[in-house]
Design a protein around this motif. Structure first.
Motif, short mmCIF file in Angstrom:
data_model
loop_
_atom_site.label_atom_id
_atom_site.label_comp_id
_atom_site.label_asym_id
_atom_site.label_seq_id
_atom_site.Cartn_x
_atom_site.Cartn_y
_atom_site.Cartn_z
N PRO A 198 0.81 -1.27 -0.01
CA PRO A 198 0.04 -0.06 0.06
C PRO A 198 0.89 1.30 -0.08
O PRO A 198 2.05 1.18 0.30
N ARG A 199 0.33 2.19 -0.55
CA ARG A 199 1.03 3.72 -0.46
C ARG A 199 1.08 4.17 0.88
O ARG A 199 2.01 4.98 1.21
N ARG A 200 -0.13 4.37 1.48
CA ARG A 200 -0.40 5.01 2.76
C ARG A 200 0.43 4.50 3.78
O ARG A 200 0.31 3.17 3.83
N TRP A 201 1.16 5.09 4.60
CA TRP A 201 1.84 4.53 5.70
C TRP A 201 1.04 3.52 6.75
O TRP A 201 1.85 2.57 7.15
N LEU A 202 -0.36 3.89 7.07
CA LEU A 202 -0.90 3.18 8.06
C LEU A 202 -1.29 1.84 7.36
O LEU A 202 -1.16 0.78 8.13
N TRP A 203 -1.56 1.61 6.17
CA TRP A 203 -1.91 0.53 5.57
C TRP A 203 -0.84 -0.15 5.08
O TRP A 203 -0.80 -1.60 5.14
N ARG A 204 0.19 0.58 4.83
CA ARG A 204 1.58 -0.26 4.63
C ARG A 204 2.22 -1.04 5.96
O ARG A 204 2.68 -2.09 5.85
N TRP A 205 2.03 -0.36 7.19
CA TRP A 205 2.39 -0.87 8.39
C TRP A 205 1.40 -2.08 8.72
O TRP A 205 1.85 -3.19 9.27
N LEU A 206 0.12 -1.85 8.39
CA LEU A 206 -0.91 -2.99 8.77
C LEU A 206 -0.75 -4.06 8.06
O LEU A 206 -0.95 -5.19 8.51
N PHE A 207 -0.53 -4.23 6.83
CA PHE A 207 -0.07 -5.20 6.08
C PHE A 207 1.40 -5.44 5.66
O PHE A 207 1.86 -5.78 4.53
N SER A 208 2.28 -5.41 6.83
CA SER A 208 3.74 -5.67 6.69
C SER A 208 4.07 -6.96 7.28
O SER A 208 3.05 -7.66 7.93
N GLY A 209 5.20 -7.51 7.19
CA GLY A 209 5.49 -8.58 7.69
C GLY A 209 5.61 -8.62 9.28
O GLY A 209 5.46 -9.67 10.14
N TRP A 210 5.72 -7.36 9.82
CA TRP A 210 5.72 -7.34 11.48
C TRP A 210 4.33 -7.57 11.81
O TRP A 210 4.35 -8.24 13.02
#
Length: 95
Positions: free
Chosen positions: A67-79
């Protein structure tokens, strides 16, 4: 004249490890549903939620979507996937 793009999307490629984790969770939960049950035989909703959250995040990351937005990128991360798997493991351990 060439056009410059300041919001360059990172290259999205299939992330094989995440995809394999998602497929493993999907197969385990489909083929052996009692894994998500309490010893009394009732559904363990917290465990199922943690497993399905990890599976969803792993599928999104596994197919290469970033995802482009940081919140969605964080939610859909490996972490996030790792945290959901740790939570699922802890829930299985304490029951």
């Amino acid at each position: 004249m060439t056009q410059q793009c300041s919001d360059a999307q990172p290259s999205s490629r299939i992330h094989l490890a995440s995809l394999m984790i998602a497929i493993a969770i999907m197969l385990a939960c489909t083929l052996y549903p009692p894994i998500m049950a309490t010893p009394e035989g009732k559904a363990d909703h917290a465990l199922a939620g943690a497993l399905f959250a990890a599976m969803s995040v792993a599928f999104v990351r596994g197919v290469g979507f970033i995802p482009r937005r940081w919140l969605w990128r964080w939610l859909f991360s490996g972490w996030t996937c790792t945290a959901a798997l740790v939570l699922a493991g802890w829930l299985m351990f304490v029951r």
